[in-house]
Design a protein around this motif. Structure first.
Motif, PDB file in Angstrom:
ATOM      1  N   CYS A 117     -21.464  10.200  58.574  1.00  0.00           N
ATOM      2  CA  CYS A 117     -20.453  10.815  59.631  1.00  0.00           C
ATOM      3  C   CYS A 117     -20.813  12.692  58.602  1.00  0.00           C
ATOM      4  N   VAL A 118     -20.831  12.015  57.694  1.00  0.00           N
ATOM      5  CA  VAL A 118     -21.422  13.634  56.996  1.00  0.00           C
ATOM      6  C   VAL A 118     -22.495  14.812  57.828  1.00  0.00           C
TER       7      VAL A 118
ATOM      8  N   ALA B  76     -12.042   1.810  51.713  1.00  0.00           N
ATOM      9  CA  ALA B  76     -10.743   2.892  51.572  1.00  0.00           C
ATOM     10  C   ALA B  76     -11.205   4.237  50.264  1.00  0.00           C
ATOM     11  N   PHE B  77     -12.454   3.092  48.953  1.00  0.00           N
ATOM     12  CA  PHE B  77     -12.052   4.398  48.576  1.00  0.00           C
ATOM     13  C   PHE B  77     -13.447   5.817  49.441  1.00  0.00           C
ATOM     14  N   LEU B  78     -14.290   5.051  50.136  1.00  0.00           N
ATOM     15  CA  LEU B  78     -15.262   5.842  50.716  1.00  0.00           C
ATOM     16  C   LEU B  78     -14.895   6.602  51.654  1.00  0.00           C
ATOM     17  N   VAL B  79     -13.908   6.207  52.491  1.00  0.00           N
ATOM     18  CA  VAL B  79     -13.129   6.727  53.586  1.00  0.00           C
ATOM     19  C   VAL B  79     -12.693   8.155  53.050  1.00  0.00           C
ATOM     20  N   ASP B  80     -12.083   8.523  51.708  1.00  0.00           N
ATOM     21  CA  ASP B  80     -10.940   8.835  50.452  1.00  0.00           C
ATOM     22  C   ASP B  80     -12.183   9.824  50.135  1.00  0.00           C
TER      23      ASP B  80
ATOM     24  N   ALA C 281     -15.267  10.781  51.891  1.00  0.00           N
ATOM     25  CA  ALA C 281     -15.824  11.503  52.733  1.00  0.00           C
ATOM     26  C   ALA C 281     -14.907  12.458  53.135  1.00  0.00           C
ATOM     27  N   ALA C 282     -13.096  12.518  53.319  1.00  0.00           N
ATOM     28  CA  ALA C 282     -12.794  13.262  54.110  1.00  0.00           C
ATOM     29  C   ALA C 282     -12.008  14.049  52.846  1.00  0.00           C
ATOM     30  N   ARG C 283     -11.939  13.761  51.523  1.00  0.00           N
ATOM     31  CA  ARG C 283     -11.636  15.120  51.222  1.00  0.00           C
ATOM     32  C   ARG C 283     -12.616  16.450  50.381  1.00  0.00           C
ATOM     33  N   ARG C 284     -12.396  17.574  50.862  1.00  0.00           N
ATOM     34  CA  ARG C 284     -12.928  18.795  50.923  1.00  0.00           C
ATOM     35  C   ARG C 284     -13.875  19.138  49.819  1.00  0.00           C
ATOM     36  N   ARG C 285     -12.993  18.971  49.105  1.00  0.00           N
ATOM     37  CA  ARG C 285     -12.960  19.270  47.261  1.00  0.00           C
ATOM     38  C   ARG C 285     -13.450  17.770  46.469  1.00  0.00           C
ATOM     39  N   PRO C 286     -15.224  17.693  46.889  1.00  0.00           N
ATOM     40  CA  PRO C 286     -15.483  16.244  46.023  1.00  0.00           C
ATOM     41  C   PRO C 286     -15.876  17.161  44.193  1.00  0.00           C
ATOM     42  N   THR C 287     -15.351  15.278  43.426  1.00  0.00           N
ATOM     43  CA  THR C 287     -15.373  14.627  42.406  1.00  0.00           C
ATOM     44  C   THR C 287     -16.369  14.806  41.708  1.00  0.00           C
ATOM     45  N   ALA C 288     -16.446  14.900  40.384  1.00  0.00           N
ATOM     46  CA  ALA C 288     -17.751  15.483  39.835  1.00  0.00           C
ATOM     47  C   ALA C 288     -18.503  14.077  39.406  1.00  0.00           C
ATOM     48  N   ALA C 289     -16.609  13.569  38.400  1.00  0.00           N
ATOM     49  CA  ALA C 289     -16.170  12.727  37.822  1.00  0.00           C
ATOM     50  C   ALA C 289     -17.439  10.804  38.188  1.00  0.00           C
ATOM     51  N   ARG C 290     -18.227  10.201  37.417  1.00  0.00           N
ATOM     52  CA  ARG C 290     -18.280   9.008  37.962  1.00  0.00           C
ATOM     53  C   ARG C 290     -17.123   7.461  37.708  1.00  0.00           C
ATOM     54  N   SER C 291     -16.927   6.725  38.397  1.00  0.00           N
ATOM     55  CA  SER C 291     -15.952   5.562  38.328  1.00  0.00           C
ATOM     56  C   SER C 291     -16.465   5.172  37.101  1.00  0.00           C
TER      57      SER C 291
ATOM     58  N   ARG D 242     -15.554  14.757  59.325  1.00  0.00           N
ATOM     59  CA  ARG D 242     -14.967  14.613  58.032  1.00  0.00           C
ATOM     60  C   ARG D 242     -13.382  13.401  58.608  1.00  0.00           C
ATOM     61  N   ASP D 243     -12.998  12.965  59.784  1.00  0.00           N
ATOM     62  CA  ASP D 243     -11.903  12.847  60.036  1.00  0.00           C
ATOM     63  C   ASP D 243     -11.172  10.931  59.405  1.00  0.00           C
ATOM     64  N   ALA D 244     -10.678  10.818  58.723  1.00  0.00           N
ATOM     65  CA  ALA D 244     -10.234   9.758  58.155  1.00  0.00           C
ATOM     66  C   ALA D 244     -10.582   8.152  59.507  1.00  0.00           C
ATOM     67  N   ASP D 245      -9.444   8.876  60.192  1.00  0.00           N
ATOM     68  CA  ASP D 245     -10.493   7.117  61.301  1.00  0.00           C
ATOM     69  C   ASP D 245     -11.735   7.101  61.619  1.00  0.00           C
ATOM     70  N   ALA D 246     -12.016   8.409  62.009  1.00  0.00           N
ATOM     71  CA  ALA D 246     -14.100   7.764  62.546  1.00  0.00           C
ATOM     72  C   ALA D 246     -14.438   7.316  61.028  1.00  0.00           C
ATOM     73  N   LEU D 247     -14.236   7.568  59.949  1.00  0.00           N
ATOM     74  CA  LEU D 247     -14.807   7.834  58.395  1.00  0.00           C
ATOM     75  C   LEU D 247     -14.131   5.668  58.444  1.00  0.00           C
ATOM     76  N   ALA D 248     -13.528   5.538  59.046  1.00  0.00           N
ATOM     77  CA  ALA D 248     -13.122   3.972  58.357  1.00  0.00           C
ATOM     78  C   ALA D 248     -13.438   2.833  59.132  1.00  0.00           C
ATOM     79  N   ARG D 249     -13.662   3.934  60.802  1.00  0.00           N
ATOM     80  CA  ARG D 249     -14.322   2.660  61.517  1.00  0.00           C
ATOM     81  C   ARG D 249     -16.154   2.663  60.956  1.00  0.00           C
ATOM     82  N   ALA D 250     -16.541   4.051  60.820  1.00  0.00           N
ATOM     83  CA  ALA D 250     -18.025   4.352  60.641  1.00  0.00           C
ATOM     84  C   ALA D 250     -18.291   3.240  59.258  1.00  0.00           C
ATOM     85  N   CYS D 251     -17.112   3.040  58.269  1.00  0.00           N
ATOM     86  CA  CYS D 251     -17.678   1.729  57.678  1.00  0.00           C
ATOM     87  C   CYS D 251     -17.237   0.506  58.085  1.00  0.00           C
ATOM     88  N   ASP D 252     -16.777   0.145  58.195  1.00  0.00           N
ATOM     89  CA  ASP D 252     -16.710  -0.782  59.784  1.00  0.00           C
ATOM     90  C   ASP D 252     -17.953  -0.607  60.271  1.00  0.00           C
TER      91      ASP D 252
END
Length: 334
Positions: free
Chosen positions: A136-137, A300-304, A306-316, A142-152
């Motif tokens: 999707c990227v 849900a964590f993937l959708v969040d 990919a949709a977020r414009r400012r990426p986080t740098a830290a590992r989970s 970056r639309d959350a709904d489209a990302l959710a269905r891509a993850c499906d």
């Protein structure tokens, strides 16, 4: 821009290592197809090194280091790494997405098994839905709904892969089917892994997993209409080709132990034609309400991310934990 020679190498990796994606990619516009091939080549190399290598822990830790270099703009001197680094820079790829894949491969390396369907979906989110979100990227979606269905769609495709590879995985000592389903079907895990046979219980569990894949393919269809029109044929094609693999497993009586389901070139051609037809229809039909369904909890964590414009740098924390396990194992084997 991806170096043309690196692009040639990536195309060859996919042509020989991932026939289904190679076929579907022909219907993608070149602005998406080339970076997608680079993405898949990097993921394919990573998966093969972990899946087929003798030292799985070392392979995952090497992939971690390669990702670090990619995101520092200093990729390893290899075509797939250089091409993926160009994709990361050109599309501002959120680091959480390839690191989700890294976490899934780390789970493979530690031999994790999954008690429930939700656990299998957690794994599938990392090794397949993360790739869907990255696709999707590449489409600038970056639309959350489209990302959710891509993850499906990623979940559905991975459940299909698991269903197809039950025997191959068992002979390698791997088991991805939900353990509670196996128990309900009367399957003794240890006995099956010691001597894999397509028992009635294994067939039942395989059929049950494919039913979940079918549900997810249906829900994913709603999201394809939210993609750029020029990208829809390729994604419809990937959806139908992978779903067709599941159909072949079902035709064999859900026996993927004594045989491996395969599709023919003629079948793939038919699905490519069908995908073009579905794209034409999608251009005039209203978008389905299912597009707006909430994402599966496991993605849900993937959708969040990919949709977020400012990426986080830290590992989970979860990724750090499993990497620490692998480092301890690697030191113990050194």
């Amino acid at each position: 821009m991806i170096d043309p020679m690196d692009m040639v190498a990536c195309r060859e990796m996919i042509r020989t290592g991932s026939l289904s994606f190679h076929a579907a990619s022909r219907l993608l516009p070149s602005r998406v197809r080339d970076p997608a091939l680079a993405l898949y080549a990097f993921c394919r190399v990573a998966d093969d090194e972990v899946d087929e290598g003798q030292d799985k822990a070392r392979a995952v830790l090497s992939l971690r280091d390669r990702l670090d270099l990619v995101y520092q703009g200093r990729p390893r001197n290899a075509a797939a790494d250089r091409a993926f680094a160009a994709v990361v820079e050109g599309f501002e790829m959120p680091r959480a997405l390839p690191e989700a894949l890294l976490e899934g491969l780390a789970w493979d390396a530690v031999g994790r098994r999954y008690e429930t369907l939700s656990g299998v979906l957690d794994y599938s989110a990392r090794v397949a839905s993360a790739v869907g979100a990255m696709m999707c990227v590449l489409m600038r979606v970056r639309d959350a709904d489209a990302l959710a269905r891509a993850c499906d769609l990623g979940l559905a495709m991975q459940l299909t892969n698991i269903s197809r590879d039950v025997g191959e995985d068992a002979r390698a000592g791997r088991l991805f089917l939900p353990r509670n389903w196996l128990a309900e079907a009367g399957v003794n895990e240890a006995a099956f892994l010691a001597d894999p046979h397509p028992t009635e219980g294994i067939r039942q569990v395989t059929a049950r997993l494919l039913a979940q894949a079918t549900r997810l393919y249906t829900r994913a269809d709603a999201g394809i209409s939210a993609l750029p029109l020029s990208c829809r044929p390729g994604i419809f094609a990937a959806r139908h080709i992978y779903d067709g693999i599941g159909t072949e497993v079902a035709r064999a009586g859900h026996d993927s132990v004594s045989r491996r389901a395969r599709t023919t070139g003629r079948q793939k051609l038919g699905w490519l034609v069908l995908s073009s037809a579905r794209t034409a229809v999608s251009g005039v039909m209203p978008r389905p309400a299912a597009l707006h369904a909430s994402p599966a909890p496991e993605v849900a964590f993937l959708v969040d991310a990919a949709a977020r414009r400012r990426p986080t740098a830290a590992r989970s924390d979860a990724l750090l934990h499993v990497l620490a396990q692998l480092e301890a194992r690697d030191r113990g084997m050194a």
